[in-house]
Design an enzyme around this catalytic site. Structure first.
Site, PDB file in Angstrom:
ATOM      1  CG  ASP A  22     -11.875  -5.905 -18.459  1.00  0.00           C
ATOM      2  OD1 ASP A  22     -12.815  -5.095 -18.544  1.00  0.00           O
ATOM      3  OD2 ASP A  22     -11.485  -6.622 -19.412  1.00  0.00           O
ATOM      4  CG  ASN A  24     -16.023  -3.906 -20.485  1.00  0.00           C
ATOM      5  OD1 ASN A  24     -14.842  -4.088 -20.147  1.00  0.00           O
ATOM      6  ND2 ASN A  24     -16.446  -2.791 -21.024  1.00  0.00           N
ATOM      7  CG  ASP A  26     -12.473  -2.860 -22.048  1.00  0.00           C
ATOM      8  OD1 ASP A  26     -12.019  -3.362 -20.989  1.00  0.00           O
ATOM      9  OD2 ASP A  26     -12.911  -1.701 -22.122  1.00  0.00           O
ATOM     10  CG  ASP A  30     -14.516  -2.058 -16.000  1.00  0.00           C
ATOM     11  OD1 ASP A  30     -14.942  -2.546 -14.938  1.00  0.00           O
ATOM     12  OD2 ASP A  30     -14.352  -2.730 -17.053  1.00  0.00           O
ATOM     13  CG  ASP A 104      -5.368  11.081  -7.993  1.00  0.00           C
ATOM     14  OD1 ASP A 104      -4.811  12.186  -7.922  1.00  0.00           O
ATOM     15  OD2 ASP A 104      -4.762   9.996  -7.898  1.00  0.00           O
ATOM     16  CG  ASP A 208      -1.147  14.613  -9.601  1.00  0.00           C
ATOM     17  OD1 ASP A 208      -0.698  13.488  -9.380  1.00  0.00           O
ATOM     18  OD2 ASP A 208      -0.790  15.311 -10.583  1.00  0.00           O
ATOM     19  CD  GLU A 266       2.504  12.854  -6.425  1.00  0.00           C
ATOM     20  OE1 GLU A 266       3.224  12.018  -6.963  1.00  0.00           O
ATOM     21  OE2 GLU A 266       1.852  13.697  -7.075  1.00  0.00           O
ATOM     22  CG  HIS A 328       0.328   5.553  -9.659  1.00  0.00           C
ATOM     23  ND1 HIS A 328       0.208   6.122  -8.403  1.00  0.00           N
ATOM     24  CD2 HIS A 328       0.298   6.587 -10.528  1.00  0.00           C
ATOM     25  CE1 HIS A 328       0.115   7.430  -8.514  1.00  0.00           C
ATOM     26  NE2 HIS A 328       0.166   7.747  -9.798  1.00  0.00           N
ATOM     27  CG  ASP A 329       3.724   8.014  -9.767  1.00  0.00           C
ATOM     28  OD1 ASP A 329       3.305   7.758 -10.913  1.00  0.00           O
ATOM     29  OD2 ASP A 329       3.239   8.904  -9.043  1.00  0.00           O
TER      30      ASP A 329
END
Ligand code: GLC
Ligand code: CA
Length: 533
Positions: A22, A24, A26, A30, A104, A208, A266, A328-329
């Site tokens: 990150d 900034n 939040d 990013d 992606d 994907d 994938e 990530h899955d």
């Protein structure tokens, strides 16, 4: 020094933008955050990790129902991740360092907020109606067929839209309507999306669910899962449909027009003989396809050996394997293979690092794997994913501070409980850390023709040991991985190999890198070695 295509011999590193860095405060990772960490990934020296390419999970405008895999605009950047100018700067800075960039590409479905779907759902005669899959209810009001969403929590793959009194198809969330790939306008529009990113200079795409898109035009019912002889998933009619290969050939022709760009798919198919069809009969489809059968092996030497040997056997000449153990899955390998004591997972993660980085094929690493980051603990009130994937998506642990160096604000998912000790800063200067092991193996691989493009042959094992040879020209390497937590001995001498070799890398930082006997080669518990013959 390079022989062949960059995507065959490079190491590719997956970044989940929301969780990487990150910039900034939040609490959300990013694009400028990623740019600020490129030197860590590869600054041209072995102080850095040394990866050759990054794959960025989606950063496009999205309502984030599936954290970006529900795309509302394929050709822009979500405000929370930055701007197109930030993307261009990331690409420029990556290329300056010799790092290629894959984005992606999500062709099977859009977000329900995508203007195409907004138009499509507005009336039955809207020109975009046929861009999606709409069907009347059956007489009893139920949907057209028995297809199920991939997410069990969702249930059926059809949602009724009262405005026009028809159902639409969604293989995932109801917020992710499936595109109708039989419609040539859809194909043309998605080719334009590819061109948009290729024209900007990206080096390739990760596609994907590349085995979806096409499905039975008659929308027949799938057979019940276990009764089906041909597919264990029972998805006979809604995936892996022959037309998907025509679609992939179309992508390939487009990519080939740009020179050395590539696509990795994938492909959620666990039968290797079917999976390899995705390279194309004339090697004119995907450059690479993830091999999920490998990722799902239990932690046993024979299981991994059999999986690799089988894949090597069915792989067509000229096609190229890839291996990955985390993304990530799926739960991270560090956690998946943990025996429950919290320690064995970290030791096995070191063996897994050596496995990935010495097999014949392109290694895909998932950010955090190189520090042995575990799945995060996500309490029920912080759960945001419908499919239980939050733990493997917790922020990257850069240092031991409150926000783990990921953010100065409140992170979107909790920081992992081990972050105070398992982090980049703590491992960077420790030669015995797993980060140092990854760095050493990646840089070693760069200097070894045998590891990058040499042949592969598994050799007779001692129980619990996966051993194989990698050879190119006069370079011969023996890789021996002890999957057990007891010492093991591999009598390599009896296999027609020399009786002495030189250990060049070990997962045990204390092992001297020196000549050692091979008859037998002694391995410590959970130890892997690379031996030059
Ligand atoms: C792929 C993505 C996954 C996503 C799904 C739907 O499997 O990796 O994260 O939920 O496609 O787009
Ligand atoms: Ca941010």
């Amino acid at each position: 020094m390079a022989v062949g295509d960059w995507w065959r011999h490079g190491v590719i590193y997956q970044i989940y933008p929301r969780s990487f860095q990150d910039s900034n405060g939040d609490g959300i990772g990013d694009l400028p955050g990623i740019t600020s960490r490129l030197d860590y990934l590869n600054d041209g020296t072995p102080v850095s990790l040394g990866v050759d390419a990054i794959w960025l999970s989606p950063f496009y405008p999205s309502p984030m129902a599936d954290f970006g895999y529900d795309v509302a605009d394929y050709c822009d950047v979500a405000p929370e991740y930055g701007t197109l100018a930030d993307f261009d700067e990331l690409l420029r800075q990556a290329h300056r360092r010799g790092i290629r960039v894959l984005v992606d590409f999500v062709p099977n479905h859009t977000s329900d907020r995508h203007p195409w779907f907004q138009a499509s759902r507005s009336s039955r005669d809207n020109p975009y109606r046929d861009w999606y899959v709409w069907r009347d209810p059956k007489l009893d009001g139920s949907p057209r067929n028995n297809w199920r969403s991939y997410f069990p929590a969702v249930g059926g793959a059809w949602t009724f839209d009262a405005a026009t009194a028809q159902y639409y198809l969604h293989s995932f969330l109801p917020q992710q309507p499936d595109l109708n790939w039989w419609n040539p306008e859809v194909r043309a529009a998605m080719h334009d999306v590819l061109r948009f990113w290729l024209d900007r200079g990206v080096d390739g795409v990760r596609i994907d669910v590349a085995h979806k898109m096409a499905r039975d035009p008659d929308l027949r019912d799938n057979p019940p899962p276990l009764a089906s002889g041909e597919s264990s998933s029972g998805r006979r009619y809604d995936e892996d449909w022959p037309e998907v290969h025509t679609i992939l050939r179309g992508f390939r022709r487009l990519l080939d027009g740009y020179g050395d760009r590539m696509a990795v798919g994938e492909v959620g198919i666990y039968d290797p003989a079917r999976l390899v069809r995705y390279f194309g009969e004339a090697l004119d489809e995907l450059h690479l396809a993830f091999n999920f059968a490998f990722l799902t092996q239990p932690w046993r030497a024979d299981a991994f050996r059999d999986s690799v040997d089988l894949y090597e056997r069915v792989l067509p000449a000229g096609a190229w394997p890839t291996y990955t153990l985390s993304n990530h899955d799926n739960p991270r390998a560090r956690s998946r293979y943990d025996g429950g004591d919290g320690r064995s997972g970290l030791r096995r993660a070191r063996v897994a690092a050596m496995l990935l980085l010495t097999l014949r094929g392109t290694p895909f690493l998932y950010a955090g794997e190189e520090i042995g980051q575990a799945d995060g603990e996500v309490p029920p009130e912080r759960v945001v994913d419908v499919h239980g994937r939050d733990p493997e998506r917790t922020p990257l642990q850069w240092d031991g501070s409150r926000g783990a160096g990921f953010t100065t604000g409140d992170p979107w998912l909790p920081i992992g409980s081990e972050a105070a000790s398992v982090n980049v800063a703590a491992q960077r200067d420790d030669p015995a850390s797993i980060l140092s092991l990854y760095r050493q193996l990646i840089w070693y691989r760069k200097g070894s023709a045998a590891l990058r493009w040499g042949s592969y042959r598994s050799i007779g094992t001692a129980p619990g040991v996966f051993a194989f040879l990698r050879e190119a020209g006069t370079e011969r390497l023996l890789v021996a991985l002890n999957f057990g937590d007891e010492p093991a001995a591999l009598d390599a001498g009896s296999l027609g190999l020399p009786s002495v070799g030189r250990v060049e890398r070990s997962t045990e930082a204390a092992r001297p890198l020196a000549a050692c006997p091979l008859a037998p080669l002694e391995l410590g518990p959970d130890e892997g070695v690379v031996v030059r013959l």
